[in-house]
Scaffold this motif. Structure first.
Motif, mmCIF file in Angstrom:
data_model
loop_
_atom_site.group_PDB
_atom_site.id
_atom_site.type_symbol
_atom_site.label_atom_id
_atom_site.label_comp_id
_atom_site.label_asym_id
_atom_site.label_seq_id
_atom_site.Cartn_x
_atom_site.Cartn_y
_atom_site.Cartn_z
ATOM 1 N N VAL A 4 5.081 -9.477 -11.459
ATOM 2 C CA VAL A 4 6.493 -9.767 -11.596
ATOM 3 C C VAL A 4 7.232 -9.621 -10.273
ATOM 4 O O VAL A 4 8.434 -9.747 -10.212
ATOM 5 C CB VAL A 4 7.154 -8.844 -12.642
ATOM 6 C CG1 VAL A 4 6.542 -9.041 -14.001
ATOM 7 C CG2 VAL A 4 7.066 -7.386 -12.221
ATOM 8 N N ALA A 5 6.504 -9.312 -9.171
ATOM 9 C CA ALA A 5 7.165 -9.177 -7.880
ATOM 10 C C ALA A 5 7.681 -10.536 -7.427
ATOM 11 O O ALA A 5 6.941 -11.498 -7.356
ATOM 12 C CB ALA A 5 6.187 -8.616 -6.845
ATOM 13 N N THR A 6 8.957 -10.635 -7.129
ATOM 14 C CA THR A 6 9.536 -11.906 -6.715
ATOM 15 C C THR A 6 10.277 -11.765 -5.404
ATOM 16 O O THR A 6 9.876 -12.303 -4.389
ATOM 17 C CB THR A 6 10.483 -12.438 -7.798
ATOM 18 O OG1 THR A 6 11.450 -11.422 -8.104
ATOM 19 C CG2 THR A 6 9.709 -12.807 -9.044
ATOM 20 N N GLU A 7 11.365 -10.987 -5.382
ATOM 21 C CA GLU A 7 12.160 -10.888 -4.176
ATOM 22 C C GLU A 7 12.627 -9.465 -3.934
ATOM 23 O O GLU A 7 12.756 -8.679 -4.864
ATOM 24 C CB GLU A 7 13.398 -11.794 -4.258
ATOM 25 C CG GLU A 7 13.096 -13.276 -4.173
ATOM 26 C CD GLU A 7 14.355 -14.090 -4.033
ATOM 27 O OE1 GLU A 7 15.455 -13.501 -4.122
ATOM 28 O OE2 GLU A 7 14.258 -15.303 -3.842
ATOM 29 N N VAL A 8 12.870 -9.137 -2.681
ATOM 30 C CA VAL A 8 13.591 -7.926 -2.324
ATOM 31 C C VAL A 8 14.802 -8.371 -1.524
ATOM 32 O O VAL A 8 14.975 -9.545 -1.229
ATOM 33 C CB VAL A 8 12.720 -6.962 -1.481
ATOM 34 C CG1 VAL A 8 11.616 -6.393 -2.318
ATOM 35 C CG2 VAL A 8 12.142 -7.652 -0.269
ATOM 36 N N THR A 9 15.645 -7.414 -1.164
ATOM 37 C CA THR A 9 16.887 -7.779 -0.486
ATOM 38 C C THR A 9 16.634 -8.398 0.887
ATOM 39 O O THR A 9 17.508 -9.039 1.447
ATOM 40 C CB THR A 9 17.759 -6.531 -0.322
ATOM 41 O OG1 THR A 9 17.012 -5.526 0.355
ATOM 42 C CG2 THR A 9 18.184 -5.986 -1.672
ATOM 43 N N ALA A 121 10.370 -0.526 -2.071
ATOM 44 C CA ALA A 121 9.109 -0.803 -2.758
ATOM 45 C C ALA A 121 9.343 -1.082 -4.237
ATOM 46 O O ALA A 121 8.768 -2.011 -4.817
ATOM 47 C CB ALA A 121 8.156 0.371 -2.581
ATOM 48 N N LEU A 122 10.196 -0.276 -4.872
ATOM 49 C CA LEU A 122 10.444 -0.446 -6.304
ATOM 50 C C LEU A 122 11.129 -1.778 -6.595
ATOM 51 O O LEU A 122 10.912 -2.367 -7.665
ATOM 52 C CB LEU A 122 11.288 0.708 -6.835
ATOM 53 C CG LEU A 122 10.611 2.082 -6.834
ATOM 54 C CD1 LEU A 122 11.543 3.131 -7.434
ATOM 55 C CD2 LEU A 122 9.290 2.046 -7.598
ATOM 56 N N ALA A 123 11.936 -2.259 -5.660
ATOM 57 C CA ALA A 123 12.564 -3.569 -5.863
ATOM 58 C C ALA A 123 11.508 -4.662 -5.959
ATOM 59 O O ALA A 123 11.617 -5.585 -6.770
ATOM 60 C CB ALA A 123 13.538 -3.867 -4.724
ATOM 61 N N VAL A 124 10.457 -4.567 -5.139
ATOM 62 C CA VAL A 124 9.380 -5.554 -5.192
ATOM 63 C C VAL A 124 8.618 -5.442 -6.512
ATOM 64 O O VAL A 124 8.207 -6.446 -7.103
ATOM 65 C CB VAL A 124 8.424 -5.370 -3.997
ATOM 66 C CG1 VAL A 124 7.244 -6.326 -4.097
ATOM 67 C CG2 VAL A 124 9.166 -5.590 -2.687
ATOM 68 N N LEU A 125 8.448 -4.221 -7.001
ATOM 69 C CA LEU A 125 7.732 -4.005 -8.257
ATOM 70 C C LEU A 125 8.543 -4.424 -9.474
ATOM 71 O O LEU A 125 8.018 -4.475 -10.585
ATOM 72 C CB LEU A 125 7.340 -2.533 -8.405
ATOM 73 C CG LEU A 125 5.978 -2.122 -7.837
ATOM 74 C CD1 LEU A 125 5.953 -2.249 -6.324
ATOM 75 C CD2 LEU A 125 5.627 -0.697 -8.244
ATOM 76 N N GLY A 126 9.839 -4.694 -9.285
ATOM 77 C CA GLY A 126 10.693 -5.015 -10.424
ATOM 78 C C GLY A 126 11.315 -3.798 -11.064
ATOM 79 O O GLY A 126 11.731 -3.850 -12.214
ATOM 80 N N HIS A 127 11.408 -2.678 -10.307
ATOM 81 C CA HIS A 127 11.978 -1.439 -10.832
ATOM 82 C C HIS A 127 13.171 -0.975 -10.003
ATOM 83 O O HIS A 127 13.378 0.224 -9.816
ATOM 84 C CB HIS A 127 10.916 -0.336 -10.864
ATOM 85 C CG HIS A 127 9.859 -0.545 -11.896
ATOM 86 N ND1 HIS A 127 10.019 -0.221 -13.220
ATOM 87 C CD2 HIS A 127 8.599 -1.065 -11.791
ATOM 88 C CE1 HIS A 127 8.918 -0.510 -13.893
ATOM 89 N NE2 HIS A 127 8.040 -1.025 -13.043
#
Length: 380
Positions: A4-9, A121-127
């Motif tokens: 589910v990793a899509t985008e980070v800032t 890192a958590l943003a990439v994981l979807g958290h």
């Protein structure tokens, strides 16, 4: 397992092959500090190498290493993925894959600085903090990483389903009394010269027990984890002391916590065979005394024969580590429950069918005609 990793800032995720075969990495651009540009590095199994034979448990694990360390424990990824868990590891800023030539290794002035690394890192994981997901998050930290993640979890309640700590550095080796004796001098030096170097007390005994270039089992890259370690800075050590004092006062973590420790320590003053089956880095008695201060639901497992990184111990000891971790996981986190089957519809009562037929003109009256019939009796 799904990705589910899509985008980070910082933009779209760009995964490139990692130094570990079958893995890939993604560079997280962080806020520049006094030493210039800063990055952290996220590592995962390459998508084309991910196993598809285990049902997805709906759980993500983020692992953070210890001092002078980096992620190389591919067998740790194997373990979590055998449970259907999606595994990622994070090399913090100024460690391992994230260390740049212009930087002082491991240098920060506050452990809260790592909040940015973890959140990226958590943003990439979807958290991320505002993410909407049905996946659960487990954090796992070793040594200094265990202290960092304990503090992060306490400061961010409700974000994780569980916390696993592998020999977390919750107390200094000389315990509270020694820490309080050393802290004033360290803090004074941190104020004057925060990036100066302290005496290096690493005599190389631990790396001797784990690296396959010496007498150990594991392939550890000296570019990322030097054999002689690093000389700590007073700014960093003062931050460690503040974090350990925060643990002493109690963190109040609400999520379930698993702490894995060796059953014994061996002081690293001279070589002995006991170093092959004990913690030669931390004082496990002092750590164990701090464990109840983490939160309300804490499981402590002390493993006989374990090294400082319990997952690098001898095979029969690792089996105990895997068994206890899996037991904790199934008891407190568990796999994603199977969807509830749709209930079978109850049979329609006969009178409902008759009423429907009567209303649509396709059937008799919904109730029998109870009026008396009038007949002619010829005898009357």
């Amino acid at each position: 397992m799904s990705d589910v990793a899509t985008e980070v800032t910082t933009g779209p995720t760009i995964w490139v092959p990692d130094v570990l075969p079958g893995f890939e990495q993604f560079t997280l651009e962080l806020t520049e500090d006094v030493e210039g540009p800063v990055v952290a590095t996220l590592v995962r199994r390459a998508r084309d190498a991910a196993r598809a034979d285990v049902p997805d448990a709906g759980v993500d694990v983020l692992y953070v290493h210890g001092w002078t360390d980096y992620f190389f424990q591919t067998h740790l990824a194997d373990f979590w993925e055998s449970l259907g868990v999606r595994f990622h590891a994070l090399d913090l800023r100024k460690y391992g894959r994230s260390l740049r030539e212009h930087q002082t290794p491991g240098f920060v002035l506050s452990l809260k600085t790592y909040d940015e690394d973890v959140e990226a890192a958590l943003a990439v994981l979807g958290h991320g903090p505002d993410a909407v997901t049905d996946r659960r998050l487990v954090l796992m930290g070793h040594s200094t990483g265990g202290l960092v993640l304990s503090l992060w979890t306490a400061y961010h309640p409700g974000r994780v389903a569980g916390l696993v700590l592998n020999s977390p550095w919750l107390e200094f080796q000389t315990r509270q009394v020694g820490r309080r004796m050393l802290e004033p001098g360290v803090r004074a030096q941190a104020a004057l010269a925060p990036r100066s170097h302290l005496v290096n007390v690493d005599l190389g005994y631990y790396i001797r027990t784990v690296s396959n270039r010496f007498e150990g089992e594991w392939d550890i890259d000296p570019r990322f984890r030097p054999d002689e370690g690093w000389r700590a800075t007073p700014g960093w050590l003062a931050a460690i002391f503040r974090g350990q004092e925060r643990v002493r006062r109690g963190l109040g973590i609400e999520a379930p916590v698993l702490v894995l420790l060796s059953a014994a320590s061996t002081p690293p003053v001279r070589w002995s065979e006991a170093m092959r089956r004990t913690d030669t880095v931390l004082d496990v008695v002092g750590i164990a005394r701090r464990v109840p201060r983490l939160g309300s639901v804490v499981t402590l497992v002390q493993v006989d024969g374990a090294l400082h990184d319990v997952t690098l111990s001898a095979p029969e000891v690792r089996d105990v580590v895997w068994r206890e971790t899996a037991r904790w996981f199934h008891g407190y986190v568990g796999a994603r429950p199977a969807p509830e089957p749709e209930p079978e519809p109850e049979p329609e009562p006969a009178w409902v069918a008759r009423l429907r037929g009567w209303l649509t003109g396709r059937g008799p009256s919904p109730a029998p005609d109870r009026r008396r019939s009038r007949t002619t009796d010829p005898s009357r």
